[in-house]
Design an enzyme around this catalytic site. Structure first.
Site: not given
Length: 292
Positions: A121, A142, A154, A192
């Site tokens: 991540s 991810h 992702e 994120n």
């Protein structure tokens, strides 16, 4: 790799690894869960079995389908047993050297056409792929946390990821019921990069008395349309995980908005990690997160 039934190996029996194994086995794949510790393997297998059982109790999965999924699940502490895997999903701790070393070991075990997925991540997929002699088959995947419940993944190609590996990864993720977005290999990717500063700002708002945990959560769900508020989400993800991701992004980007607030550090010191510890921003009688 043209068939929907594959052998999928998940390396890492922790929260993310066991969640990804649940995704694979429920998605119809033969699934092997690997970890160094036999106890950790068994905990991961228990999570997957519990997830399947809870899905049945919630009416989301037929009992026969759950039994069939459970029969496709095995565990091992022998990395050599991953030799027949079509897809290997790495879900170990966020350490670049450890991930590179793992992929170097896998080069001598799996086929040259085996897809290698990393669930990082915060780290560079390109840097992780450099540990393999075949970086063209390394792809970032991810999974949103919790992996069995969240649809989005992702998909992150590294600098040398081949088009066949990206296309095969997209096909695999579709087969196991995931929706993919292709993103650049940048710190935090998309989710994120947006989520961590937003969660930090919500924590700061709580600490500075802008509202209560309940009022802030209600404002976010009621006005912004989020399925859950930031504090419920943080409790599910875990305050320790949030701190780890936020710290790594701050170290790379040097932007204050990524730095974890002091309140997070105090909660971690107190053992208030979220749902898995029974207490975070809220308190929980049931610490398990099964069912979808």
């Amino acid at each position: 790799m043209t068939e929907s039934l594959r052998t999928v190996a998940v390396v890492g029996g922790g929260t993310m690894g066991s969640g990804i194994a649940a995704v694979a086995v429920r998605g119809g794949q033969r699934t092997v869960l690997y970890d160094l510790s036999a106890d950790q393997v068994e905990r991961g297998l228990d999570f997957v079995r519990g997830f399947l059982a809870k899905s049945v109790s919630l009416g989301k999965l037929a009992a026969d389908d759950a039994e069939a999924a459970g029969n496709r699940l095995t565990g091992t502490t022998d990395l050599a047993e991953l030799a027949g895997a079509d897809v290997v999903v790495e879900a170990i701790f966020e350490d670049l050297t450890a991930k590179k070393d793992l992929f170097a070991q896998l080069d001598d075990i799996v086929s040259e056409r085996t897809l290698l997925h990393t669930n990082t991540s915060t780290l560079s997929v390109t840097a992780i792929a450099s540990g393999s002699r075949y970086p063209e088959r390394v792809v970032g995947t991810h999974y949103c946390n919790p992996a069995p419940l969240m649809k989005l993944v992702e998909l992150v190609p590294g600098l040398h990821t081949a088009s066949w590996a990206q296309e095969a990864t997209l096909s695999y993720l579709t087969d196991v019921g995931k929706t993919s977005v292709v993103v650049k290999d940048r710190p935090g990717f998309i989710l994120n990069r947006f989520l961590i500063p937003w969660e930090n700002s919500c924590i700061d708002a709580l600490e500075n008395g802008f509202g209560t945990r309940e009022s802030i959560d209600s404002a976010v769900t009621g006005a912004l349309g989020h399925p859950m508020g930031p504090f419920r989400l943080l409790d599910i993800v875990g305050l320790d995980i949030h701190h780890q991701v936020a710290t790594r992004l701050y170290e790379q980007l040097k932007e204050p908005r990524f730095a974890p607030p002091p309140m997070v550090e105090r909660m971690i010191a107190a053992g208030d990690l979220g749902r898995k510890s029974g207490r975070g921003f809220y308190s929980y009688n049931d610490t398990k997160l099964f069912g979808a």
